[in-house]
Motif scaffolding. Structure first.
Motif, PDB file in Angstrom:
ATOM      1  N   ILE A   1      78.719  32.807  18.634  1.00  0.00           N
ATOM      2  CA  ILE A   1      79.801  32.103  19.425  1.00  0.00           C
ATOM      3  C   ILE A   1      79.031  30.875  20.108  1.00  0.00           C
ATOM      4  O   ILE A   1      79.560  29.956  20.294  1.00  0.00           O
ATOM      5  N   GLY A   2      77.798  31.328  20.719  1.00  0.00           N
ATOM      6  CA  GLY A   2      77.157  30.079  21.221  1.00  0.00           C
ATOM      7  C   GLY A   2      76.892  28.992  20.382  1.00  0.00           C
ATOM      8  O   GLY A   2      76.892  27.688  20.894  1.00  0.00           O
ATOM      9  N   SER A   3      76.376  29.364  19.143  1.00  0.00           N
ATOM     10  CA  SER A   3      76.245  28.224  18.007  1.00  0.00           C
ATOM     11  C   SER A   3      77.560  27.361  17.839  1.00  0.00           C
ATOM     12  O   SER A   3      77.426  26.152  17.758  1.00  0.00           O
ATOM     13  N   VAL A   4      78.567  28.200  17.406  1.00  0.00           N
ATOM     14  CA  VAL A   4      79.832  27.471  17.315  1.00  0.00           C
ATOM     15  C   VAL A   4      80.306  26.635  18.384  1.00  0.00           C
ATOM     16  O   VAL A   4      80.797  25.562  18.280  1.00  0.00           O
TER      17      VAL A   4
ATOM     18  N   GLY B   1      74.197  39.488  40.363  1.00  0.00           N
ATOM     19  CA  GLY B   1      73.876  40.777  40.284  1.00  0.00           C
ATOM     20  C   GLY B   1      74.575  41.445  38.946  1.00  0.00           C
ATOM     21  O   GLY B   1      75.167  42.585  39.009  1.00  0.00           O
ATOM     22  N   VAL B   2      75.013  40.605  38.031  1.00  0.00           N
ATOM     23  CA  VAL B   2      75.513  41.001  36.903  1.00  0.00           C
ATOM     24  C   VAL B   2      74.434  41.155  35.684  1.00  0.00           C
ATOM     25  O   VAL B   2      73.636  40.221  35.284  1.00  0.00           O
ATOM     26  N   LYS B   3      74.375  42.410  35.133  1.00  0.00           N
ATOM     27  CA  LYS B   3      73.597  42.750  34.137  1.00  0.00           C
ATOM     28  C   LYS B   3      74.029  42.746  32.668  1.00  0.00           C
ATOM     29  O   LYS B   3      75.382  43.167  32.685  1.00  0.00           O
ATOM     30  N   THR B   4      73.365  42.172  31.813  1.00  0.00           N
ATOM     31  CA  THR B   4      74.001  42.024  30.329  1.00  0.00           C
ATOM     32  C   THR B   4      73.228  42.763  29.576  1.00  0.00           C
ATOM     33  O   THR B   4      71.877  43.114  29.533  1.00  0.00           O
ATOM     34  N   ASP B   5      73.829  43.486  28.460  1.00  0.00           N
ATOM     35  CA  ASP B   5      73.351  44.262  27.564  1.00  0.00           C
ATOM     36  C   ASP B   5      73.072  43.419  26.251  1.00  0.00           C
ATOM     37  O   ASP B   5      74.536  43.401  25.332  1.00  0.00           O
TER      38      ASP B   5
ATOM     39  N   VAL C   1      70.320  27.502  21.329  1.00  0.00           N
ATOM     40  CA  VAL C   1      71.230  28.769  22.013  1.00  0.00           C
ATOM     41  C   VAL C   1      70.302  29.540  22.451  1.00  0.00           C
ATOM     42  O   VAL C   1      70.919  30.282  23.560  1.00  0.00           O
ATOM     43  N   ALA C   2      69.457  30.123  21.913  1.00  0.00           N
ATOM     44  CA  ALA C   2      68.467  30.947  22.737  1.00  0.00           C
ATOM     45  C   ALA C   2      68.062  30.559  23.960  1.00  0.00           C
ATOM     46  O   ALA C   2      67.929  31.348  24.881  1.00  0.00           O
ATOM     47  N   ALA C   3      67.859  29.350  24.427  1.00  0.00           N
ATOM     48  CA  ALA C   3      67.284  28.897  25.747  1.00  0.00           C
ATOM     49  C   ALA C   3      68.596  29.120  26.712  1.00  0.00           C
ATOM     50  O   ALA C   3      68.590  29.483  27.697  1.00  0.00           O
ATOM     51  N   ILE C   4      69.822  28.721  25.911  1.00  0.00           N
ATOM     52  CA  ILE C   4      70.912  28.503  26.918  1.00  0.00           C
ATOM     53  C   ILE C   4      71.197  30.017  27.044  1.00  0.00           C
ATOM     54  O   ILE C   4      71.801  30.599  28.432  1.00  0.00           O
ATOM     55  N   ARG C   5      71.100  31.199  26.220  1.00  0.00           N
ATOM     56  CA  ARG C   5      71.460  32.419  26.457  1.00  0.00           C
ATOM     57  C   ARG C   5      70.479  33.002  27.725  1.00  0.00           C
ATOM     58  O   ARG C   5      71.007  33.749  28.519  1.00  0.00           O
ATOM     59  N   ALA C   6      68.947  32.737  27.558  1.00  0.00           N
ATOM     60  CA  ALA C   6      68.067  33.023  28.508  1.00  0.00           C
ATOM     61  C   ALA C   6      68.683  32.463  29.978  1.00  0.00           C
ATOM     62  O   ALA C   6      68.532  33.247  30.959  1.00  0.00           O
TER      63      ALA C   6
END
Length: 444
Positions: A72-75, A167-171, A152-157
């Motif tokens: 989804i990030g790439s698209v 305070g939101v944790k993602t898996d 996309v990897a940089a944006i996700r990080a």
């Protein structure tokens, strides 16, 4: 050719190139929008089936949808790039043609073009044929993911850091939809629309629930277990086996808690027949010294916390379908058979040896449903399509006792969970018969 003519020709060429670029960018936007919808809406089960039939596109679609966040990030990155660039070019084009009013005109025209041709049209097609569209766009989207993966990897990080601040944790390994809930939801929707029959829905959901339910929930309680006393005389044991509705009976010695074996009616009768046949004229004397402990099978004990899925596998591996359930202290709690587990999938299984009307729901003309107190809540829900909770109790009688917080007497009524319960019969401290009706039902 004078300079003004050359300038006008150059301007016209620039305008046409810009218009062509905008058209290409709108087509790319349509591609990204349709691809996102197709790849997220496509059924992984159908894609897997297509892959098994040799579809390379379906195989690629399954591969790239393993990491939905990266997909989804790439698209979205590609879609936003082409949309913003198309809007910028359109603004420049219309400004050169109409001056300051060109900004508003570009906004209006680009909004309509993007909405119709880059959003609604491709997404409508993709949602209509998700698996086919996903298979077709997968090869190109795979290239897009490879190209944009560093960004996309940089944006996700960065997004995870921002969410962590709040305070939101993602898996990163979590799935957007759990498979079990997805299947259950599809079955419920299909049933509500009349596509899936109630019996089919119940069977599939019952099979899915085996891993969530324990043997304690479906076992026959020890108070209802029919046992053989090892110290009884052979004639009494034979009579008991012949009159029993069951082919396998636990054998105890001294104390009913002390189970020493299990007798199979066929083994018992075969052994007695051989004893009588070999004894000839002394058959009566030989039968008197017959010992059931010589033909009994070794008892098979299982803990009450074992899941039904695990126990079914254990039954199949051990080539048996009869187990005694014990608690954490080793005390006998109940009895479980393979039939009990199968009934969780297919519903109540009865034959000519089952007690008449046992654990069955009898609906009266006045709206009341007459029940055996030992009927499980799950069986009642399946029979009536109700949704009584079974978190605190396994049987209807247990639910009444839990909610009433007392041992009721015959004739007492209770209302909870949207239903009215009336105790009809009680044996000692056990509710044996009761009737139930929804509260919104008007009594005659």
């Amino acid at each position: 050719m004078d300079a003004s003519t050359v300038a006008a020709s150059s301007t016209d060429t620039t305008l046409w190139i810009t218009a062509g670029a905008i058209l290409v960018l709108i087509l790319l936007s349509a591609f990204f929008s349709g691809s996102e919808t197709a790849l997220t809406a496509a059924s992984r089960g159908k894609l897997r089936a297509a892959q098994d039939r040799g579809s390379k596109g379906a195989e690629l679609a399954l591969s790239i949808t393993e990491d939905n966040e990266r997909l989804i990030g790439s698209v979205l990155l590609g879609n936003n790039l082409v949309n913003i660039l198309a809007t910028s070019l359109a603004t420049a084009l219309f400004t050169s043609l109409f001056g300051d009013s060109g900004v508003a005109l570009a906004t209006l025209i680009m909004t309509l073009l993007v909405l119709i041709f880059a959003e609604v049209l491709p997404k409508t097609y993709a949602i209509t044929n998700p698996e086919l569209a996903a298979s077709r766009v997968a090869p190109l989207i795979r290239v897009v993911i490879l190209v944009f993966s560093p960004v996309v990897a940089a944006i996700r990080a960065f997004v995870r850091i921002v969410l962590r601040v709040f305070g939101v944790k993602t898996d990163p390994d979590s799935q957007i939809l759990a498979v079990r809930e997805e299947i259950a939801g599809a079955l419920q929707l299909g049933h509500s629309e009349g596509v899936v029959e109630k019996e089919d829905r119940d069977r599939i959901l019952g099979a899915l629930d085996l891993a969530e339910r324990t043997v304690e929930e479906v076992m026959l309680h020890r108070s209802n277990i029919e046992m053989i006393d090892a110290e009884s005389d052979p004639r009494t044991i034979l009579k008991q086996c012949l009159e029993s509705n069951y082919t396998r009976l636990p054998i105890y010695k001294g104390d009913p808690e002390n189970i020493i074996g299990v007798a199979h009616a066929k083994d018992l009768m075969r052994a007695m027949y051989e004893t009588i046949d070999q004894a000839g004229d002394r058959a009566a004397e030989a039968l008197e010294v017959f010992r059931i402990t010589d033909v009994m099978m070794k008892p098979y004990f299982v803990p009450d916390t074992t899941t039904l899925a695990d126990q079914m596998r254990n039954f199949l591996r051990k080539h048996t379908h009869f187990a005694l359930v014990v608690d954490e202290y080793g005390s006998l709690e109940g009895l479980l058979t393979l039939e009990d587990i199968l009934e969780e999938i297919v519903g109540e299984i009865t034959d000519e040896h089952d007690p008449d009307a046992e654990h069955q729901v009898k609906a009266g003309e006045d709206g009341w449903f007459w029940l055996d107190g030992a009927m499980t809540i799950r069986d009642l829900n399946r029979a009536t399509d109700w949704s009584l909770p079974d978190d605190e109790a396994n049987t209807i009688a247990g639910l009444v006792l839990h909610e009433a917080q007392m041992i009721p007497t015959p004739g007492q009524r209770f209302s909870f969970h949207g239903f009215r319960f009336e105790v009809m019969e009680r044996e000692n401290n056990r509710i044996t018969r009761l009737r139930v009706r929804p509260l919104d039902h008007v009594e005659a």
